[in-house]
Design a protein around this motif. Structure first.
Motif, PDB file in Angstrom:
ATOM      1  N   MET A   1       8.203 -41.912   5.597  1.00 23.06           N
ATOM      2  CA  MET A   1       8.723 -42.442   4.343  1.00 23.06           C
ATOM      3  C   MET A   1       8.812 -41.307   3.321  1.00 23.06           C
ATOM      4  O   MET A   1       7.847 -40.564   3.108  1.00 23.06           O
ATOM      5  N   ASN A   2       9.966 -41.165   2.694  1.00 24.53           N
ATOM      6  CA  ASN A   2      10.183 -40.132   1.695  1.00 24.53           C
ATOM      7  C   ASN A   2      10.142 -40.753   0.306  1.00 24.53           C
ATOM      8  O   ASN A   2      10.711 -41.829   0.087  1.00 24.53           O
ATOM      9  N   SER A   3       9.489 -40.091  -0.650  1.00 22.09           N
ATOM     10  CA  SER A   3       9.324 -40.684  -1.978  1.00 22.09           C
ATOM     11  C   SER A   3      10.666 -40.941  -2.659  1.00 22.09           C
ATOM     12  O   SER A   3      10.793 -41.869  -3.463  1.00 22.09           O
ATOM     13  N   SER A   4      11.682 -40.138  -2.339  1.00 20.13           N
ATOM     14  CA  SER A   4      12.985 -40.319  -2.966  1.00 20.13           C
ATOM     15  C   SER A   4      13.655 -41.625  -2.544  1.00 20.13           C
ATOM     16  O   SER A   4      14.572 -42.105  -3.209  1.00 20.13           O
ATOM     17  N   SER A   5      13.187 -42.203  -1.449  1.00 24.08           N
ATOM     18  CA  SER A   5      13.772 -43.458  -0.973  1.00 24.08           C
ATOM     19  C   SER A   5      13.049 -44.688  -1.514  1.00 24.08           C
ATOM     20  O   SER A   5      13.492 -45.816  -1.294  1.00 24.08           O
ATOM     21  N   LEU A   6      11.938 -44.476  -2.228  1.00 23.98           N
ATOM     22  CA  LEU A   6      11.161 -45.597  -2.746  1.00 23.98           C
ATOM     23  C   LEU A   6      11.841 -46.181  -3.973  1.00 23.98           C
ATOM     24  O   LEU A   6      12.343 -45.454  -4.834  1.00 23.98           O
ATOM     25  N   LYS A   7      11.816 -47.493  -4.075  1.00 21.65           N
ATOM     26  CA  LYS A   7      12.437 -48.175  -5.198  1.00 21.65           C
ATOM     27  C   LYS A   7      11.508 -48.136  -6.403  1.00 21.65           C
ATOM     28  O   LYS A   7      10.342 -48.516  -6.310  1.00 21.65           O
ATOM     29  N   THR A   8      12.016 -47.679  -7.536  1.00 19.77           N
ATOM     30  CA  THR A   8      11.210 -47.629  -8.752  1.00 19.77           C
ATOM     31  C   THR A   8      11.214 -48.997  -9.430  1.00 19.77           C
ATOM     32  O   THR A   8      12.109 -49.809  -9.187  1.00 19.77           O
ATOM     33  N   PRO A   9      10.217 -49.266 -10.276  1.00 22.79           N
ATOM     34  CA  PRO A   9       9.075 -48.406 -10.591  1.00 22.79           C
ATOM     35  C   PRO A   9       8.001 -48.509  -9.521  1.00 22.79           C
ATOM     36  O   PRO A   9       7.873 -49.537  -8.856  1.00 22.79           O
ATOM     37  N   TYR A  10       7.230 -47.438  -9.382  1.00 26.25           N
ATOM     38  CA  TYR A  10       6.085 -47.488  -8.471  1.00 26.25           C
ATOM     39  C   TYR A  10       5.021 -46.487  -8.900  1.00 26.25           C
ATOM     40  O   TYR A  10       5.308 -45.491  -9.564  1.00 26.25           O
ATOM     41  N   PHE A  11       3.784 -46.790  -8.530  1.00 21.05           N
ATOM     42  CA  PHE A  11       2.672 -45.860  -8.701  1.00 21.05           C
ATOM     43  C   PHE A  11       2.515 -45.057  -7.412  1.00 21.05           C
ATOM     44  O   PHE A  11       2.599 -45.613  -6.314  1.00 21.05           O
ATOM     45  N   LEU A  12       2.256 -43.765  -7.555  1.00 26.02           N
ATOM     46  CA  LEU A  12       2.004 -42.915  -6.395  1.00 26.02           C
ATOM     47  C   LEU A  12       0.687 -42.177  -6.605  1.00 26.02           C
ATOM     48  O   LEU A  12       0.576 -41.294  -7.461  1.00 26.02           O
ATOM     49  N   ILE A  13      -0.319 -42.554  -5.834  1.00 24.37           N
ATOM     50  CA  ILE A  13      -1.647 -41.940  -5.884  1.00 24.37           C
ATOM     51  C   ILE A  13      -1.669 -40.773  -4.908  1.00 24.37           C
ATOM     52  O   ILE A  13      -1.237 -40.921  -3.764  1.00 24.37           O
ATOM     53  N   ASP A  14      -2.179 -39.641  -5.335  1.00 26.39           N
ATOM     54  CA  ASP A  14      -2.222 -38.438  -4.506  1.00 26.39           C
ATOM     55  C   ASP A  14      -3.637 -38.236  -3.972  1.00 26.39           C
ATOM     56  O   ASP A  14      -4.574 -37.990  -4.735  1.00 26.39           O
ATOM     57  N   GLU A  15      -3.808 -38.369  -2.652  1.00 23.96           N
ATOM     58  CA  GLU A  15      -5.140 -38.266  -2.052  1.00 23.96           C
ATOM     59  C   GLU A  15      -5.782 -36.906  -2.325  1.00 23.96           C
ATOM     60  O   GLU A  15      -6.987 -36.831  -2.628  1.00 23.96           O
ATOM     61  N   ASP A  16      -5.042 -35.825  -2.235  1.00 20.81           N
ATOM     62  CA  ASP A  16      -5.614 -34.498  -2.450  1.00 20.81           C
ATOM     63  C   ASP A  16      -6.155 -34.338  -3.869  1.00 20.81           C
ATOM     64  O   ASP A  16      -7.216 -33.741  -4.087  1.00 20.81           O
ATOM     65  N   LYS A  17      -5.416 -34.874  -4.844  1.00 22.80           N
ATOM     66  CA  LYS A  17      -5.875 -34.787  -6.233  1.00 22.80           C
ATOM     67  C   LYS A  17      -7.118 -35.658  -6.447  1.00 22.80           C
ATOM     68  O   LYS A  17      -8.025 -35.281  -7.212  1.00 22.80           O
ATOM     69  N   LEU A  18      -7.155 -36.781  -5.767  1.00 22.29           N
ATOM     70  CA  LEU A  18      -8.329 -37.655  -5.857  1.00 22.29           C
ATOM     71  C   LEU A  18      -9.559 -36.966  -5.267  1.00 22.29           C
ATOM     72  O   LEU A  18     -10.650 -36.981  -5.862  1.00 22.29           O
ATOM     73  N   ILE A  19      -9.402 -36.330  -4.143  1.00 18.39           N
ATOM     74  CA  ILE A  19     -10.508 -35.617  -3.506  1.00 18.39           C
ATOM     75  C   ILE A  19     -10.995 -34.464  -4.380  1.00 18.39           C
ATOM     76  O   ILE A  19     -12.196 -34.183  -4.444  1.00 18.39           O
ATOM     77  N   ARG A  20     -10.085 -33.817  -5.073  1.00 20.45           N
ATOM     78  CA  ARG A  20     -10.488 -32.733  -5.985  1.00 20.45           C
ATOM     79  C   ARG A  20     -11.492 -33.244  -7.021  1.00 20.45           C
ATOM     80  O   ARG A  20     -12.520 -32.607  -7.290  1.00 20.45           O
ATOM     81  N   ASN A  21     -11.227 -34.398  -7.619  1.00 23.82           N
ATOM     82  CA  ASN A  21     -12.164 -34.982  -8.578  1.00 23.82           C
ATOM     83  C   ASN A  21     -13.464 -35.403  -7.908  1.00 23.82           C
ATOM     84  O   ASN A  21     -14.564 -35.228  -8.457  1.00 23.82           O
TER      85      ASN A  21
END
Length: 377
Positions: A1-21
């Motif tokens: 699944m590519n983010s450009s194909s997702l229908k807006t609006p949507y929230f996108l949580i980034d696992e790597d950024k979450l792990i950083r915190n």
């Protein structure tokens, strides 16, 4: 699944950024001995709890459904707190929580018999001091209903209490200011704390903010814990999920009335409520501080003052263009509503592998079901 194909609006949580915190949270725990419980009032998107659970010790709640959610989907320690419990509420959560914290001595007196022998018993105290940017979010504001004030304490209640909870911070990025609050608590409540097993210092300590001195915070927490002989807890919300999530929207129109407004397919009133409540403009990833093209980023709701921010861009915006509204995890998904019958944002997580995982999506039937249920008589 590519983010450009997702229908807006949507929230996108980034696992790597979450792990950083979460790695910063892990370090704080190791250095200080403090336990961390996720504040579900800020973030309850349980589809990513598998990422968070290995780092934290459990959850804390502000209402009965959050207690159930924490117990069912997160595990670990489940802390139950509410500003005002009904007897039914207490009966509902007493068997599934590890700590139950009452907001007042009258609630404690009325309901403690339902808790004793089941959960560790706690009481919220109001320290009379705080760090909060706005009066609306200040737990120690004048006439505050949140917790028992020092001059109202009945010392006898401590004979059967296991712990207490203070909550006196909101987005506190100043470690020295927090240490000052700790010293004030010790001075005012120390004789009570010395007889307890645990103390929760609440949430609002922004220890994942860039440049925050985690070592200094850890040392202060350790000193406080050892001084009073208690297990300390913090209740982070924003600190865990800050800068992890975008609300992705599409420009659906551009109008001009002395100033250009890009209307997007989302609304602060429905999808990012704190932007409106606290009058704190959102940040747009595509914006440029010195850009020559200025736009109001306006919502598609009918509320006249409903806008995300004013932002500058290097190039003119166009209809159909996508914008990423940054830092959109805290107090967003937990506050979604159906104002104007707008399309509810879907929720996705981009995993470390690159996979984009659908966590939830909503449709017209969800909107309809919240308002009435068949059969209508």
């Amino acid at each position: 699944m590519n983010s450009s194909s997702l229908k807006t609006p949507y929230f996108l949580i980034d696992e790597d950024k979450l792990i950083r915190n979460l790695e910063i949270a892990k370090r704080l725990k190791e250095l200080s001995g403090v336990k961390l419980v996720l504040a579900l009032k800020c973030f309850s998107t349980w589809g990513v709890f598998d990422i968070i659970k290995p780092y934290l010790d459990g959850t804390t709640s502000s209402g009965p459904y959050e207690v159930k959610l924490g117990h069912e989907t997160f595990g670990g320690e489940t802390h139950a707190y509410s500003v005002g419990y009904s007897e039914d509420d207490v009966r509902e959560v007493a068997d599934i929580c590890d700590k139950l914290i009452f907001n007042s001595q009258s609630q404690l007196k009325a309901h403690r018999h339902l808790v004793e022998g089941k959960a560790s018993l706690g009481l919220r105290l109001n320290p009379g001091v705080s760090y909060a940017g706005q009066d609306l979010a200040d737990p120690a504001r004048q006439f505050s209903r949140l917790g028992v004030h020092a001059d109202k304490i009945d010392p006898e209640v401590f004979a059967s209490l296991d712990g207490v909870m203070f909550h006196m911070n909101c987005e506190n990025k100043d470690v020295d200011a927090f240490i000052g609050l700790l010293d004030a608590i010790s001075a005012k409540f120390g004789t009570y704390l010395d007889s307890l097993e645990w103390v929760s210092l609440g949430g609002g300590v922004f220890f994942t903010w860039p440049g925050y001195d985690v070592e200094k915070l850890a040392a202060a927490l350790k000193v406080f814990s050892e001084r009073h002989g208690v297990q300390l807890y913090l209740e982070p919300g924003e600190a865990i999920i800050t800068q992890t999530t975008d609300l992705v929207v599409t420009v659906v129109d551009i109008v001009e009335n002395d100033m250009q407004t890009a209307i997007v397919d989302s609304a602060t009133e429905a999808h990012r409520l704190d932007t409106l409540i606290y009058n704190e403009p959102a940040s747009i990833e595509e914006a440029s501080e010195n850009g020559e093209h200025t736009y109001v980023i306006g919502s598609c709701s009918c509320l006249a003052g409903d806008q995300f921010c004013v932002a500058n861009f290097d190039e003119p915006l166009s209809i159909g263009q996508r914008l990423h509204i940054s830092d959109s995890a805290g107090y967003t998904m937990v506050k979604l509503n159906w104002f104007n019958g707008l399309r509810m944002p879907s929720i996705y997580c981009q995993r470390s592998s690159g996979e984009i995982q659908l966590l939830n999506e909503f449709d017209y039937q969800d909107f309809k079901r919240t308002l009435s249920q068949w059969p209508v008589r």
